[in-house]
Design a protein around this motif. Structure first.
Motif, PDB file in Angstrom:
ATOM      1  N   ALA A   1       0.827  -1.211   0.000  1.00  0.00           N
ATOM      2  CA  ALA A   1       0.000   0.000   0.000  1.00  0.00           C
ATOM      3  C   ALA A   1       0.860   1.259   0.000  1.00  0.00           C
ATOM      4  O   ALA A   1       0.519   2.252  -0.661  1.00  0.00           O
ATOM      5  CB  ALA A   1      -0.933  -0.007   1.214  1.00  0.00           C
ATOM      6  N   GLY A   2       1.980   1.228   0.730  1.00  0.00           N
ATOM      7  CA  GLY A   2       2.874   2.377   0.776  1.00  0.00           C
ATOM      8  C   GLY A   2       3.514   2.659  -0.579  1.00  0.00           C
ATOM      9  O   GLY A   2       3.665   3.820  -0.976  1.00  0.00           O
ATOM     10  N   LEU A   3       3.871   1.607  -1.310  1.00  0.00           N
ATOM     11  CA  LEU A   3       4.424   1.771  -2.660  1.00  0.00           C
ATOM     12  C   LEU A   3       3.356   2.268  -3.623  1.00  0.00           C
ATOM     13  O   LEU A   3       3.604   3.167  -4.442  1.00  0.00           O
ATOM     14  CB  LEU A   3       5.000   0.442  -3.154  1.00  0.00           C
ATOM     15  N   ALA A   4       2.158   1.685  -3.521  1.00  0.00           N
ATOM     16  CA  ALA A   4       1.060   2.096  -4.410  1.00  0.00           C
ATOM     17  C   ALA A   4       0.695   3.561  -4.189  1.00  0.00           C
ATOM     18  O   ALA A   4       0.374   4.283  -5.146  1.00  0.00           O
ATOM     19  CB  ALA A   4      -0.163   1.201  -4.185  1.00  0.00           C
ATOM     20  N   ALA A   5       0.772   4.006  -2.936  1.00  0.00           N
ATOM     21  CA  ALA A   5       0.455   5.404  -2.620  1.00  0.00           C
ATOM     22  C   ALA A   5       1.443   6.372  -3.279  1.00  0.00           C
ATOM     23  O   ALA A   5       1.154   7.562  -3.415  1.00  0.00           O
ATOM     24  CB  ALA A   5       0.459   5.612  -1.103  1.00  0.00           C
TER      25      ALA A   5
ATOM     26  N   TYR B   1      -3.433  -1.885  -5.100  1.00  0.00           N
ATOM     27  CA  TYR B   1      -2.505  -2.845  -5.707  1.00  0.00           C
ATOM     28  C   TYR B   1      -3.252  -4.132  -6.057  1.00  0.00           C
ATOM     29  O   TYR B   1      -4.386  -4.357  -5.628  1.00  0.00           O
ATOM     30  CB  TYR B   1      -1.342  -3.139  -4.760  1.00  0.00           C
ATOM     31  N   ASP B   2      -2.603  -4.979  -6.854  1.00  0.00           N
ATOM     32  CA  ASP B   2      -3.165  -6.277  -7.216  1.00  0.00           C
ATOM     33  C   ASP B   2      -2.699  -7.340  -6.227  1.00  0.00           C
ATOM     34  O   ASP B   2      -1.625  -7.224  -5.627  1.00  0.00           O
ATOM     35  CB  ASP B   2      -2.741  -6.683  -8.633  1.00  0.00           C
ATOM     36  N   VAL B   3      -3.511  -8.391  -6.098  1.00  0.00           N
ATOM     37  CA  VAL B   3      -3.200  -9.486  -5.179  1.00  0.00           C
ATOM     38  C   VAL B   3      -3.357 -10.824  -5.910  1.00  0.00           C
ATOM     39  O   VAL B   3      -4.362 -11.039  -6.598  1.00  0.00           O
ATOM     40  CB  VAL B   3      -4.139  -9.475  -3.949  1.00  0.00           C
ATOM     41  N   LEU B   4      -2.356 -11.681  -5.779  1.00  0.00           N
ATOM     42  CA  LEU B   4      -2.508 -13.080  -6.161  1.00  0.00           C
ATOM     43  C   LEU B   4      -2.884 -13.800  -4.874  1.00  0.00           C
ATOM     44  O   LEU B   4      -2.031 -14.069  -4.031  1.00  0.00           O
ATOM     45  CB  LEU B   4      -1.210 -13.617  -6.753  1.00  0.00           C
TER      46      LEU B   4
END
Length: 260
Positions: free
Chosen positions: A25-29, A82-85
């Motif tokens: 989440a921090g990277l996506a932000a 973000y996406d999740v597998l």
């Protein structure tokens, strides 16, 4: 091409899943394209990203045994960006089924290769054991992020983990290296934690991330709402620390010596 990192520690309860979800989440932000891979049959990273593991039509299990592609199995964490597998209890069965399959340690690596150009970062949440699932994560990754508490027994477990990573690098994945140690659940009021923290810096130098994640009740509350802590309360100290950690990861990956 994505930078692929395992978040791993053979010791349980050290904040691996909290770190994976909140780093994603921090990277996506900060505008990064992120895929979180949940390799733990408990599916906590899946649930913590706001995805109901009981309703999955496809999961990382189907990817590992060759019944689905990453593109077909991934889901979107709307709250995290973000996406999740995703994973659920089916994944426990993959341990047995993988034993008889070709290239059993590198099936995740092959599956991720098909989507590597679609992401800046792939973060793999590993179970707290050296299993075939963890081996798949380590074989797919460029490096390992090790979250650890600054406690005496954590130092003992760290030596075992470092040896495991060296063995995997020697036999299965020569690209694998330790990216860094992340101090988590840190309470600066405790003298022992300060001492262990300093020991880590003295021994591992710049392999210890500058960011320190404080012990924070808001981070602990967030999973019960199906949210990353960064989305649950962005102003909380823990959330701010993970956003800062995301910035530190971006800087490390852009540095000339970083991979890729």
């Amino acid at each position: 091409m994505a930078s692929i990192f395992c978040v791993a520690n053979q010791k349980g309860g050290v904040g691996k899943t909290t770190t994976t979800v909140n780093l994603a989440a921090g990277l996506a932000a900060q505008g990064q394209r992120v895929l979180l891979v949940d390799l733990d049959p408990q599916g906590n990273a899946t649930m913590g990203s706001g995805i109901d593991k009981r309703q999955l039509a496809r999961s990382v299990y189907h990817v590992l045994i060759g019944m689905a592609s990453v593109g077909a199995a991934r889901a979107r964490s709307e709250a995290g960006g973000y996406d999740v597998l995703p994973a659920n209890r089916e994944l426990a069965g993959a341990e047995v089924e993988l034993v008889d399959l070709d290239d059993r340690e590198s099936r995740l690596k092959a599956a991720l290769a098909a989507v590597a150009d679609e992401y800046d970062f792939v973060l793999i949440d590993c179970p707290p054991s050296l299993s075939l699932l963890t081996l798949n994560g380590l074989c797919a990754a460029h490096g390992v992020i090790i979250p650890m508490q600054c406690e005496y027994f954590a130092l003992e477990g760290l030596a075992d983990l470092v040896n495991t990573i060296k063995r995997v690098a020697a036999n299965l994945n020569p690209d694998l290296k330790i990216i860094g140690l992340l101090r988590v659940m840190f309470d600066p009021r405790m003298t022992l934690q300060q001492q262990v923290s300093q020991q880590l810096v003295d021994k591992f130098g710049d392999k210890v991330f500058e960011t320190i994640i404080p012990r924070n009740v808001r981070l602990a509350e967030a999973p019960s709402y199906g949210l990353p802590g960064v989305a649950y309360d962005r102003s909380a100290r823990g959330a701010q620390a993970y956003i800062h950690f995301g910035a530190e990861m971006i800087a490390r990956c852009r540095a000339p010596q970083a991979h890729p």
